[in-house]
Enzyme design. Sequence first.
Site, PDB file in Angstrom:
ATOM      1  N   SER A   1       1.755  -7.411  -0.754  1.00 21.38           N
ATOM      2  CA  SER A   1       2.471  -8.412   0.058  1.00 21.38           C
ATOM      3  C   SER A   1       1.809  -9.795   0.116  1.00 21.38           C
ATOM      4  O   SER A   1       2.504 -10.777   0.398  1.00 21.38           O
ATOM      5  CB  SER A   1       2.806  -7.877   1.440  1.00 21.38           C
ATOM      6  OG  SER A   1       1.708  -7.866   2.284  1.00 21.38           O
TER       7      SER A   1
ATOM      8  N   THR B   1       1.806  -4.431   4.249  1.00 19.96           N
ATOM      9  CA  THR B   1       1.708  -4.748   5.686  1.00 19.96           C
ATOM     10  C   THR B   1       1.165  -6.153   5.966  1.00 19.96           C
ATOM     11  O   THR B   1       1.375  -6.688   7.043  1.00 19.96           O
ATOM     12  CB  THR B   1       0.823  -3.716   6.405  1.00 19.96           C
ATOM     13  OG1 THR B   1      -0.479  -3.747   5.825  1.00 19.96           O
ATOM     14  CG2 THR B   1       1.404  -2.320   6.315  1.00 19.96           C
ATOM     15  N   ASP B   2       0.471  -6.764   4.992  1.00 19.76           N
ATOM     16  CA  ASP B   2      -0.178  -8.055   5.275  1.00 19.76           C
ATOM     17  C   ASP B   2       0.802  -9.157   5.666  1.00 19.76           C
ATOM     18  O   ASP B   2       0.533  -9.955   6.572  1.00 19.76           O
ATOM     19  CB  ASP B   2      -0.991  -8.531   4.055  1.00 19.76           C
ATOM     20  CG  ASP B   2      -2.230  -7.673   3.805  1.00 19.76           C
ATOM     21  OD1 ASP B   2      -2.562  -6.839   4.668  1.00 19.76           O
ATOM     22  OD2 ASP B   2      -2.845  -7.834   2.737  1.00 19.76           O
TER      23      ASP B   2
ATOM     24  N   THR C   1       0.819  -1.220   0.000  1.00 18.50           N
ATOM     25  CA  THR C   1       0.000   0.000   0.000  1.00 18.50           C
ATOM     26  C   THR C   1       0.847   1.262   0.000  1.00 18.50           C
ATOM     27  O   THR C   1       0.479   2.268  -0.592  1.00 18.50           O
ATOM     28  CB  THR C   1      -0.932  -0.024   1.235  1.00 18.50           C
ATOM     29  OG1 THR C   1      -1.804  -1.138   1.093  1.00 18.50           O
ATOM     30  CG2 THR C   1      -1.779   1.225   1.353  1.00 18.50           C
TER      31      THR C   1
END
Length: 324
Positions: free
Chosen positions: A56, A89-90, A13
């Site tokens: 990710s 971030t995942d 993101t």
Amino acid sequence: MKKKILLLHTGGTISMSEDEQTGEVSPGDKNPLASTPLVEDPTLTIDGVELFNLPSPHITPKHMLELTNFIDQQVKNNTYDGVVVTHGTDTLEETAFFLDLTVQTKVPIVITGAMRSSNEIGSDGPYNLLSSVKVAASKEAQGKGVLVVLNDEIHTAKNVTKTHTSNIATFQSPQYGPIGIVTKRGASFHHSPVTDDKYTISSVSKNVMLLKAYAGMDSAIFYLFKQMEVDGVVIEALGQGNLPPTTLKGIKALTESNIPVVLVSRCFNGIVQDIYGYEGGGRHLKQFGVIFSNGLNGQKARIKLMVVLETTNDIEKIQSLFLR
Ligand code: ASP
């Protein structure tokens, strides 16, 4: 003398934009971080490299190993003082922990991301990137392993986890908290990690499964794993490290075939131990040769088992490594 920082982009993101009409967030042709004002910091030389441009959920352990090799090679060849990696971030915590276990260089490595894309109001990407560069350039960050910096907090790769789907304060280290904060003046640490757990690997080839235990779980999935000849299994067990008795035959089938079974807890605080003596309790599982982990969450125990299996198949040795 100016400090040299290597800035590696991998996507996520932080490198995406929102379509104003549809609200869809996606990667574009140009990484919006390329025009960040960071490059104007007079005390630093920042070399940016776009290694991947992937959301990710598309990152695999092979990408992680590529990142490890790239960082070690670049730091050696170009004498960088620190490295910053931007990442979705995942799966950020998995990549961070993989690097923590496998990167050999001693310079600070900081991973960051963003919850809001580049053109959204309150976008947190540029600020997180600026904070991460400050941490990577600080002397105090040395010897603390791979660090995760977002929202003014500094976390260890080992303890941090994504706790919220959308809040910018999503990254937390349950039970332990951050080891430092980022202020206007720079990085300020208040704790140091006590362990240093490193492995030298040249491939990442093992098929390790991760699953969560639940009330009434049976053995079917474990028999299937055995049939698939998986290389290892991580189970997010109940409470302090217990499983329903109906799983035992399946677990035994795996351990008797020398397939390592690592136990973590589906509770997000605490560690698993061989305490309970009833059928399916931790004592029982330990007798079957199940490996007890030392507080890692499921996704990180899986990363560690994949890495460790590149170095040994010895179950006792694996158990000792999971106590680190
Ligand atoms: N789904 C995005 C990713 O992990 C989320 C983010 O970057 O925050 O790539």
